[in-house]
Design a protein around this motif. Structure first.
Motif, PDB file in Angstrom:
ATOM      1  N   ASN A  57       0.824  -1.211   0.000  1.00  0.00           N
ATOM      2  CA  ASN A  57       0.000   0.000   0.000  1.00  0.00           C
ATOM      3  C   ASN A  57       0.860   1.264   0.000  1.00  0.00           C
ATOM      4  OD1 ASN A  57       0.928   0.036   2.608  1.00  0.00           O
ATOM      5  ND2 ASN A  57      -1.082   0.226   3.561  1.00  0.00           N
ATOM      6  N   GLY A  58       2.189   1.122   0.032  1.00  0.00           N
ATOM      7  CA  GLY A  58       3.085   2.261  -0.080  1.00  0.00           C
ATOM      8  C   GLY A  58       3.277   2.733  -1.513  1.00  0.00           C
ATOM      9  N   TYR A  59       2.884   1.891  -2.464  1.00  0.00           N
ATOM     10  CA  TYR A  59       2.985   2.266  -3.873  1.00  0.00           C
ATOM     11  C   TYR A  59       1.743   3.046  -4.276  1.00  0.00           C
ATOM     12  CZ  TYR A  59       6.872  -0.966  -4.310  1.00  0.00           C
ATOM     13  OH  TYR A  59       8.068  -1.595  -4.163  1.00  0.00           O
ATOM     14  N   GLU A  60       1.944   4.188  -4.902  1.00  0.00           N
ATOM     15  CA  GLU A  60       0.833   5.021  -5.334  1.00  0.00           C
ATOM     16  C   GLU A  60       1.049   5.471  -6.767  1.00  0.00           C
ATOM     17  OE1 GLU A  60       0.247   8.348  -2.804  1.00  0.00           O
ATOM     18  OE2 GLU A  60      -0.002   7.131  -1.014  1.00  0.00           O
ATOM     19  N   LEU A  61      -0.041   5.770  -7.421  1.00  0.00           N
ATOM     20  CA  LEU A  61       0.021   6.327  -8.766  1.00  0.00           C
ATOM     21  C   LEU A  61      -0.827   7.588  -8.764  1.00  0.00           C
ATOM     22  CD1 LEU A  61       0.944   5.898 -11.723  1.00  0.00           C
ATOM     23  CD2 LEU A  61      -1.265   4.862 -12.113  1.00  0.00           C
ATOM     24  N   ASN A  62      -0.180   8.720  -8.918  1.00  0.00           N
ATOM     25  CA  ASN A  62      -0.879  10.002  -8.932  1.00  0.00           C
ATOM     26  C   ASN A  62      -0.840  10.580 -10.335  1.00  0.00           C
ATOM     27  OD1 ASN A  62      -1.382   9.935  -6.165  1.00  0.00           O
ATOM     28  ND2 ASN A  62       0.639  10.761  -5.719  1.00  0.00           N
ATOM     29  N   ALA A  63      -1.985  11.025 -10.792  1.00  0.00           N
ATOM     30  CA  ALA A  63      -2.075  11.652 -12.105  1.00  0.00           C
ATOM     31  C   ALA A  63      -2.828  12.967 -11.958  1.00  0.00           C
ATOM     32  CB  ALA A  63      -2.803  10.739 -13.083  1.00  0.00           C
ATOM     33  N   GLN A  64      -2.345  13.984 -12.612  1.00  0.00           N
ATOM     34  CA  GLN A  64      -3.008  15.271 -12.600  1.00  0.00           C
ATOM     35  C   GLN A  64      -3.938  15.344 -13.802  1.00  0.00           C
ATOM     36  OE1 GLN A  64      -2.767  17.471 -10.177  1.00  0.00           O
ATOM     37  NE2 GLN A  64      -1.285  16.149  -9.111  1.00  0.00           N
ATOM     38  N   GLY A  65      -5.192  15.596 -13.532  1.00  0.00           N
ATOM     39  CA  GLY A  65      -6.181  15.629 -14.596  1.00  0.00           C
ATOM     40  C   GLY A  65      -6.351  16.973 -15.261  1.00  0.00           C
ATOM     41  N   GLY A  66      -5.552  17.925 -14.913  1.00  0.00           N
ATOM     42  CA  GLY A  66      -5.683  19.250 -15.524  1.00  0.00           C
ATOM     43  C   GLY A  66      -6.702  20.094 -14.784  1.00  0.00           C
ATOM     44  N   SER A  67      -7.359  20.969 -15.504  1.00  0.00           N
ATOM     45  CA  SER A  67      -8.317  21.871 -14.863  1.00  0.00           C
ATOM     46  C   SER A  67      -9.602  21.122 -14.504  1.00  0.00           C
ATOM     47  CB  SER A  67      -8.644  23.039 -15.799  1.00  0.00           C
ATOM     48  OG  SER A  67      -9.382  22.567 -16.904  1.00  0.00           O
ATOM     49  N   ILE A  68     -10.413  21.733 -13.717  1.00  0.00           N
ATOM     50  CA  ILE A  68     -11.643  21.114 -13.221  1.00  0.00           C
ATOM     51  C   ILE A  68     -12.671  20.928 -14.332  1.00  0.00           C
ATOM     52  CG2 ILE A  68     -12.767  23.234 -12.514  1.00  0.00           C
ATOM     53  CD1 ILE A  68     -12.810  20.047 -10.469  1.00  0.00           C
ATOM     54  N   VAL A  69     -12.602  21.730 -15.379  1.00  0.00           N
ATOM     55  CA  VAL A  69     -13.574  21.621 -16.462  1.00  0.00           C
ATOM     56  C   VAL A  69     -13.109  20.678 -17.569  1.00  0.00           C
ATOM     57  CG1 VAL A  69     -14.648  23.859 -16.046  1.00  0.00           C
ATOM     58  CG2 VAL A  69     -12.658  23.699 -17.542  1.00  0.00           C
ATOM     59  N   SER A  70     -11.906  20.131 -17.444  1.00  0.00           N
ATOM     60  CA  SER A  70     -11.398  19.186 -18.431  1.00  0.00           C
ATOM     61  C   SER A  70     -11.876  17.789 -18.038  1.00  0.00           C
ATOM     62  CB  SER A  70      -9.875  19.249 -18.480  1.00  0.00           C
ATOM     63  OG  SER A  70      -9.387  18.312 -19.395  1.00  0.00           O
ATOM     64  N   PHE A  71     -13.102  17.469 -18.451  1.00  0.00           N
ATOM     65  CA  PHE A  71     -13.727  16.220 -18.012  1.00  0.00           C
ATOM     66  C   PHE A  71     -13.020  14.986 -18.557  1.00  0.00           C
ATOM     67  CE2 PHE A  71     -17.320  19.272 -17.849  1.00  0.00           C
ATOM     68  CZ  PHE A  71     -17.485  19.251 -16.475  1.00  0.00           C
ATOM     69  N   LYS A  72     -12.493  15.086 -19.767  1.00  0.00           N
ATOM     70  CA  LYS A  72     -11.836  13.922 -20.369  1.00  0.00           C
ATOM     71  C   LYS A  72     -10.569  13.551 -19.600  1.00  0.00           C
ATOM     72  CE  LYS A  72      -9.864  12.228 -24.664  1.00  0.00           C
ATOM     73  NZ  LYS A  72      -9.511  12.532 -26.048  1.00  0.00           N
ATOM     74  N   THR A  73      -9.713  14.501 -19.325  1.00  0.00           N
ATOM     75  CA  THR A  73      -8.477  14.184 -18.620  1.00  0.00           C
ATOM     76  C   THR A  73      -8.742  13.844 -17.152  1.00  0.00           C
ATOM     77  OG1 THR A  73      -8.091  16.528 -18.230  1.00  0.00           O
ATOM     78  CG2 THR A  73      -7.016  15.528 -20.146  1.00  0.00           C
ATOM     79  N   GLN A  74      -9.752  14.486 -16.545  1.00  0.00           N
ATOM     80  CA  GLN A  74     -10.110  14.143 -15.169  1.00  0.00           C
ATOM     81  C   GLN A  74     -10.613  12.702 -15.077  1.00  0.00           C
ATOM     82  OE1 GLN A  74      -9.825  15.641 -12.254  1.00  0.00           O
ATOM     83  NE2 GLN A  74      -9.068  17.607 -12.980  1.00  0.00           N
ATOM     84  N   SER A  75     -11.453  12.308 -16.032  1.00  0.00           N
ATOM     85  CA  SER A  75     -11.993  10.945 -16.006  1.00  0.00           C
ATOM     86  C   SER A  75     -10.898   9.921 -16.316  1.00  0.00           C
ATOM     87  CB  SER A  75     -13.158  10.801 -16.976  1.00  0.00           C
ATOM     88  OG  SER A  75     -12.739  11.055 -18.293  1.00  0.00           O
ATOM     89  N   LEU A  76      -9.976  10.245 -17.228  1.00  0.00           N
ATOM     90  CA  LEU A  76      -8.862   9.333 -17.513  1.00  0.00           C
ATOM     91  C   LEU A  76      -7.956   9.169 -16.296  1.00  0.00           C
ATOM     92  CD1 LEU A  76      -7.868  10.289 -21.158  1.00  0.00           C
ATOM     93  CD2 LEU A  76      -8.941   8.183 -20.370  1.00  0.00           C
ATOM     94  N   ALA A  77      -7.697  10.246 -15.569  1.00  0.00           N
ATOM     95  CA  ALA A  77      -6.888  10.158 -14.346  1.00  0.00           C
ATOM     96  C   ALA A  77      -7.603   9.317 -13.293  1.00  0.00           C
ATOM     97  CB  ALA A  77      -6.599  11.548 -13.806  1.00  0.00           C
ATOM     98  N   PHE A  78      -8.918   9.478 -13.191  1.00  0.00           N
ATOM     99  CA  PHE A  78      -9.695   8.701 -12.230  1.00  0.00           C
ATOM    100  C   PHE A  78      -9.681   7.213 -12.577  1.00  0.00           C
ATOM    101  CE2 PHE A  78     -13.841   6.967 -10.880  1.00  0.00           C
ATOM    102  CZ  PHE A  78     -13.704   7.143  -9.514  1.00  0.00           C
TER     103      PHE A  78
END
Length: 120
Positions: A57-78
């Motif tokens: 559980n020490g391994y993490e993957l963090n991705a920045q989805g860009g701005s709050i209105v960028s739904f495509k990159t936010q959903s891909l990061a999620f």
């Protein structure tokens, strides 16, 4: 000769399946609570350590989805974060299964006669 119907067999199979799941989950809760891990949560048996000595559980993957209105990159990061968590859970489950196989009591009983046969 008594032949049970299909519905009866299906009901009996479901009862056996649910009983098995209940016993496995509750035994793991007891094992997690009695183990010497940091936390006594339900997924504590799945928190195995890697070859580097880091808990899984020490391994993490963090991705920045860009701005709050960028739904495509936010959903891909999620989705990427969810897939990484699922893979981490599956790796922990595989490690737990190997540990259970090595802790299996019947295996300990059968190893000494098997070793005697192998030595002969």
């Amino acid at each position: 000769m008594i032949r049970p119907e299909g519905a009866t067999l299906r009901s009996a199979g479901l009862v056996v399946l649910f009983t098995g799941v209940f016993l496995v989950v509750n035994s793991q809760v007891v094992y997690a609570a009695s183990s010497n891990s940091d936390s006594g949560d339900l997924l504590a048996p799945l928190n195995i350590t890697s070859s580097e000595g880091v808990a899984i559980n020490g391994y993490e993957l963090n991705a920045q989805g860009g701005s709050i209105v960028s739904f495509k990159t936010q959903s891909l990061a999620f989705v990427l974060s969810g897939l990484f968590t699922l893979i981490r859970l599956l790796v922990g489950l595989a490690g737990w299964a190997v540990e259970v196989a090595f802790r299996f009591p019947l295996l300990k009983i059968l190893t000494s006669p098997a070793q005697k046969v192998a030595d002969a």
